[in-house]
Design an enzyme around this catalytic site. Structure first.
Site, PDB file in Angstrom:
ATOM      1  CB  ALA A  84      -1.084   0.271   1.392  1.00 54.78           C
ATOM      2  CG  ASP A 138       3.533  -2.339   2.655  1.00 54.04           C
ATOM      3  OD1 ASP A 138       2.326  -1.988   2.494  1.00 54.04           O
ATOM      4  OD2 ASP A 138       4.119  -3.257   2.015  1.00 54.04           O
ATOM      5  CG  HIS A 139      -0.557   4.145   5.296  1.00 53.99           C
ATOM      6  ND1 HIS A 139       0.363   3.951   6.391  1.00 53.99           N
ATOM      7  CD2 HIS A 139      -1.230   4.608   4.483  1.00 53.99           C
ATOM      8  CE1 HIS A 139      -0.250   5.180   6.475  1.00 53.99           C
ATOM      9  NE2 HIS A 139      -1.196   5.418   5.385  1.00 53.99           N
ATOM     10  NE  ARG A 140       1.196  -4.201   3.028  1.00 53.02           N
ATOM     11  CZ  ARG A 140       1.963  -5.790   2.455  1.00 53.02           C
ATOM     12  NH1 ARG A 140       0.707  -6.586   3.050  1.00 53.02           N
ATOM     13  NH2 ARG A 140       3.144  -5.693   2.627  1.00 53.02           N
TER      14      ARG A 140
END
Length: 446
Positions: free
Chosen positions: A241, A417-419
């Protein structure tokens, strides 16, 4: 004996003949170079496994050879006859010793519990339709209808694919039981997965259906490196993400320090750019923000935190993007980092980078500003969780001590990675890098 193209590592599926070093009828010794092969990431020389006479090279420069396919026929010393055409077609080797020498390095694995489907699903699929199938265990995956392009293979049969290919299939949501493998022995390759993905995409079908006059376009085959770049970029965008933040830092003090030492480094055959300082600042920030030096393992419901700081440096070459890795960058001096960057740049230009040069990265830096661009949205080198983009240095007005003065401003772009990484942690990580670059003496104080 038939010498087959070996798997030289990193889930290799195929290679393109770049250069042929020998001629048919030429005598070679074990270890003499036969051909140069362009693979996914590097150009590798393939040596002869035995001493003898080269009877045939299977292919010419530009031909694609899959792992396990014949690469050369060699009349080995002490053997009276070469293999017959029938033996070559069947893949027969003359004895067990030759098979050990010429066989593909590594093993094939049968898709099972680690494949695309769960073990219970595969068992159900294997028993579906059989009179002796266990009651209460119906198949959960309906078979695909047969078509001229792809005949349906019963899901109960063993599926042969490397762990790397099975992992890609899982990420793409493809059931590998429903694919006819085109590799050696019916093995499923990455090309097979890509063909399935394209055949399932209306957008790709529409694009491929366009008709062009012969004079309107020029067709060129994709290189192994370009195919790998395309595959890795899509893999990253599909799985991570992406979110990007941008910032500016005034680096006049850093420029002054570099100018003072640039000539001294040059006298030691090392080019001092701004990149070693940025690598040093990034490593110090990673030590305080370990989530940026990690990766997410969804299959095992855990995070993997890396204890080494291996910094990948994205480099532009005429053939495409390569990312050699500076290992244990936290243990290196500024000069040692500059040395490695200089050496990698020379090897990349001469196409001498090896697979080992590009293994094990934990975080990546892309210095696109050395060409052009102030800010960007760099694509994460998945499964890493972050990449720092370095933009162009701009001379522009800045405010210092309530006065407007000329300054040197560097643009930075950080994709994460926003996860895995939250916005606050991303901003704090960026701020620490900025603070170190604005005050370069701080790089020596920790």
């Amino acid at each position: 004996m038939i010498f087959r193209f070996p798997d030289i590592g990193e889930g290799l599926e195929e290679g393109t003949i770049h250069e042929i070093y020998v001629q048919e009828g030429q005598a070679v010794k074990a270890g003499d170079l036969l051909v140069s092969m362009e693979t996914d990431k590097v150009t590798a020389d393939i040596p002869s496994p035995r001493t003898g006479i080269v009877l045939k090279i299977f292919g010419k420069p530009g031909d694609v050879i899959h792992v396990g396919e014949p690469l050369a026929e060699i009349q080995v010393e002490g053997e009276d006859e070469a293999l017959t055409p029938v033996e070559m077609a069947s893949g027969h080797l003359m004895d067990d010793e030759e098979e050990e020498v010429a066989g593909v390095v590594g093993t094939l694995e049968s898709a099972g519990a680690e494949g695309v489907i769960a073990a219970s699903d595969e068992k159900a699929a294997a028993t579906a339709g059989r009179p002796w199938a266990t009651a209460g265990s119906p198949a959960r995956h309906a078979p695909l209808p047969a078509s001229p392009e792809r005949e349906y293979i019963p899901s109960g049969r063993k599926v042969f694919a490397t762990p790397h290919v099975r992992s890609i299939a899982r990420e793409m949501g493809i059931d590998i039981r429903k694919i006819n493998g085109t590799g050696p022995g019916g093995r499923i390759t990455r090309d097979d997965l890509e063909k399935v993905a394209v055949s399932s995409s209306p957008a790709e079908k529409t694009w491929m259906a366009q008709l062009w006059d012969a004079d309107d376009v020029t067709y060129e085959p994709l290189t192994q490196l370009r195919k790998t770049i395309a595959r890795n970029m899509l893999n990253s965008k599909h799985n991570a993400a992406h979110v990007t933040i941008v910032e500016e830092v005034e680096i006049s003090e850093l420029i002054a320090i570099r100018n003072n030492y640039k000539q001294k480094y040059a006298e030691r055959n090392t080019k001092l750019t701004y990149l070693p300082f940025i690598v040093k600042a990034t490593v110090l920030a990673l030590k305080h923000h370990r989530i940026m030096n990690a990766q997410m393992d969804m299959e095992n419901n855990r995070m993997i935190y890396k204890n080494q700081y291996n910094i990948g440096i994205a480099m532009d070459t005429p053939e495409g993007l390569v990312v050699p890795v500076i290992r244990n960058a936290d243990r290196l001096s500024l000069f040692e980092i500059a040395q490695q960057i200089t050496a990698f740049a020379d090897k990349a230009r001469d196409r001498k980078l090896t697979l080992d040069d590009m293994k094990g990265g934990t975080f990546t830096i892309s210095n696109f500003g050395s060409i052009a661009g102030i800010f960007g949205t760099p694509v994460i080198n998945y499964p890493q969780v972050g990449i720092l983009g370095v933009g162009r240095i701009m001379e522009q007005p800045v405010v210092k001590n309530h006065q407007v003065v000329a300054g040197n401003v560097l643009g930075l772009s950080l994709s994460v990675d926003h996860r895995v990484v939250d916005g606050g942690e991303t901003a704090r990580f960026m701020k620490q890098i900025i603070d170190h670059l604005a005050d370069p003496i701080s790089l020596l104080m920790e």
